[in-house]
Design a protein around this motif. Structure first.
Motif, PDB file in Angstrom:
ATOM      1  N   ARG A 110       0.817  -1.216   0.000  1.00  0.00           N
ATOM      2  CA  ARG A 110       0.000   0.000   0.000  1.00  0.00           C
ATOM      3  C   ARG A 110       0.852   1.267   0.000  1.00  0.00           C
ATOM      4  O   ARG A 110       0.393   2.343  -0.417  1.00  0.00           O
ATOM      5  CB  ARG A 110      -0.952   0.039   1.204  1.00  0.00           C
ATOM      6  N   LEU A 111       2.081   1.178   0.473  1.00  0.00           N
ATOM      7  CA  LEU A 111       2.951   2.353   0.492  1.00  0.00           C
ATOM      8  C   LEU A 111       3.283   2.855  -0.916  1.00  0.00           C
ATOM      9  O   LEU A 111       3.640   4.018  -1.095  1.00  0.00           O
ATOM     10  CB  LEU A 111       4.252   2.036   1.239  1.00  0.00           C
ATOM     11  N   LEU A 112       3.141   1.978  -1.897  1.00  0.00           N
ATOM     12  CA  LEU A 112       3.503   2.330  -3.269  1.00  0.00           C
ATOM     13  C   LEU A 112       2.282   2.637  -4.135  1.00  0.00           C
ATOM     14  O   LEU A 112       2.410   2.788  -5.346  1.00  0.00           O
ATOM     15  CB  LEU A 112       4.307   1.200  -3.900  1.00  0.00           C
ATOM     16  N   ARG A 113       1.107   2.756  -3.533  1.00  0.00           N
ATOM     17  CA  ARG A 113      -0.114   2.918  -4.311  1.00  0.00           C
ATOM     18  C   ARG A 113      -0.037   4.123  -5.263  1.00  0.00           C
ATOM     19  O   ARG A 113      -0.293   4.005  -6.459  1.00  0.00           O
ATOM     20  CB  ARG A 113      -1.325   3.051  -3.388  1.00  0.00           C
ATOM     21  N   LYS A 114       0.310   5.296  -4.740  1.00  0.00           N
ATOM     22  CA  LYS A 114       0.345   6.505  -5.577  1.00  0.00           C
ATOM     23  C   LYS A 114       1.401   6.384  -6.671  1.00  0.00           C
ATOM     24  O   LYS A 114       1.180   6.804  -7.806  1.00  0.00           O
ATOM     25  CB  LYS A 114       0.618   7.744  -4.712  1.00  0.00           C
ATOM     26  N   ARG A 115       2.523   5.797  -6.324  1.00  0.00           N
ATOM     27  CA  ARG A 115       3.582   5.602  -7.315  1.00  0.00           C
ATOM     28  C   ARG A 115       3.095   4.657  -8.417  1.00  0.00           C
ATOM     29  O   ARG A 115       3.341   4.886  -9.605  1.00  0.00           O
ATOM     30  CB  ARG A 115       4.833   5.039  -6.633  1.00  0.00           C
ATOM     31  N   ASN A 116       2.408   3.579  -8.015  1.00  0.00           N
ATOM     32  CA  ASN A 116       1.884   2.614  -8.984  1.00  0.00           C
ATOM     33  C   ASN A 116       0.924   3.280  -9.966  1.00  0.00           C
ATOM     34  O   ASN A 116       1.011   3.077 -11.182  1.00  0.00           O
ATOM     35  CB  ASN A 116       1.155   1.473  -8.265  1.00  0.00           C
ATOM     36  N   VAL A 117      -0.004   4.077  -9.437  1.00  0.00           N
ATOM     37  CA  VAL A 117      -1.006   4.742 -10.281  1.00  0.00           C
ATOM     38  C   VAL A 117      -0.323   5.662 -11.288  1.00  0.00           C
ATOM     39  O   VAL A 117      -0.629   5.657 -12.481  1.00  0.00           O
ATOM     40  CB  VAL A 117      -2.020   5.520  -9.424  1.00  0.00           C
ATOM     41  N   GLY A 118       0.610   6.453 -10.821  1.00  0.00           N
ATOM     42  CA  GLY A 118       1.316   7.375 -11.703  1.00  0.00           C
ATOM     43  C   GLY A 118       2.147   6.660 -12.747  1.00  0.00           C
ATOM     44  O   GLY A 118       2.192   7.066 -13.919  1.00  0.00           O
ATOM     45  N   TYR A 119       2.803   5.581 -12.335  1.00  0.00           N
ATOM     46  CA  TYR A 119       3.651   4.803 -13.245  1.00  0.00           C
ATOM     47  C   TYR A 119       2.819   4.201 -14.375  1.00  0.00           C
ATOM     48  O   TYR A 119       3.168   4.318 -15.559  1.00  0.00           O
ATOM     49  CB  TYR A 119       4.365   3.707 -12.454  1.00  0.00           C
TER      50      TYR A 119
END
Length: 345
Positions: free
Chosen positions: A63-72
């Motif tokens: 879950r810590l990478l959620r925003k990064r995942n969406v942007g990527y």
């Protein structure tokens, strides 16, 4: 349980996007197969992070990478110059619902598919995502048996391995009685050591135990009992190319394959050996349920029992398997099955 490769639609014009983890060069094999079969293709790494630390973080705290995942994913989706008919996600641990919704809004007719070459127990959070996809397939029969939405599709061998088997230029000179090439995880280090120790003292071996980063060795050295007597130099920290692996396999009489203890699906190495007409020692008894199994070619051991490898097995010739059976596990057959295209190979 009988494993069947489901054949559906006839071949049609497909424009395909793949999100696949970068691992041991298999993503390159998939990319090559896509380009050979379709005019419009695009392949991306399914991970939004590529460092060893980032990958470890994504497994423990996704879950810590959620925003990064969406942007990527949005950045990659926006870079595609054609309207895809199919998007295939391998693993799916780093794709978010917001991304799937974005793709469906952008491409209303697209089929979004999930394939897992790990099992759900090792893919944190993916089970809750299954309903997001138009089709879901897995290499692991255990997941298929427990979830009606998942279809069974074993892994594949790449064209490189088929080419080695078909080449008349190679003398097929055996340098190694047994070889191992693989990532070290779970109890794999101990089992590989036990197998090598069970062989005759004069047996020639090739041993390539791979760790993703150097710091993992020191963590394992502190935490894992089977690392206590190990040295840093016992392990390798760079992956081998598909060609280099095929070279070692080609020069080996028997290849060792150790499945993850939590997985029932066959490793990709199993199918590479099938393509190259090579014998195997494996810990995965599931192999006995497949149509290519022959005890003359595949010796099954138990990872927690005393290991005995008959000398005759090391020295005997490989018994060839019917070509139609072998072709079912080619990368093109795998690709067509994932995309639900009738496979007429």
């Amino acid at each position: 349980m009988t494993f069947k490769i489901v054949e559906i639609d006839k071949m049609e014009n497909r424009r395909v996007v793949f999100f696949v983890p970068s691992f041991m060069g298999y993503e390159k094999s998939i990319d090559e197969a896509l380009k050979q079969n379709f005019s419009d293709v695009k392949l991306f790494d399914q991970r939004s992070v590529q460092t060893g630390f980032g990958k470890a973080l994504s497994k423990k705290f996704p879950r810590l990478l959620r925003k990064r995942n969406v942007g990527y994913y949005k950045s990659n989706v926006d870079s595609i110059s054609f309207i895809p008919t199919d998007v295939v996600v391998i693993q799916g641990d780093m794709i978010e619902h917001e991304t799937v919704q974005y793709m469906r809004k952008l491409w209303p007719e697209v089929k979004i598919r999930l394939y897992m070459w790990d099992n759900l127990q090792n893919l944190k959070g993916v089970e809750t995502k299954i309903s997001w996809f138009d089709s879901v397939s897995s290499f692991d029969p255990g997941d298929v048996e427990t979830n009606d939405l998942i279809k069974f599709r074993p892994l594949f061998f790449s064209q490189d391995y088929a080419n080695y088997a078909a080449s008349n230029a190679r003398a097929n000179e055996v340098k190694y009685d047994a070889s191992f090439i693989g990532t070290i995880h779970s109890d794999r280090n101990r089992v590989v050591s036990d197998i090598f120790q069970s062989l005759d003292h004069d047996a020639t071996i090739f041993d390539y135990r791979y760790l993703q980063t150097r710091w993992i060795y020191f963590v394992y050295k502190m935490l894992k009992r089977d690392f206590k007597g190990s040295k840093f130099s016992d392990f390798k920290y760079q992956t081998l190319s598909a060609e280099a692996i095929a070279d070692v396999v080609d020069q080996s009489n028997v290849v060792i394959d150790i499945n993850h203890p939590k997985q029932r699906g066959l490793t990709i190495r199993t199918f590479e050996l099938l393509a190259m007409n090579k014998k195997m020692i494996t810990t995965n008894a599931e192999v006995k349920r497949y149509d290519f199994y022959n005890p003359a070619n595949i010796h099954v051991i138990q990872r927690d029992k005393d290991i005995v490898v008959p000398k005759l097995f090391l020295q005997s010739e490989y018994v060839k398997i019917d070509e139609k059976i072998v072709n079912k596990y080619s990368i093109t057959s795998w690709l067509f099955d994932i995309l639900e295209i009738k496979n007429e190979i």
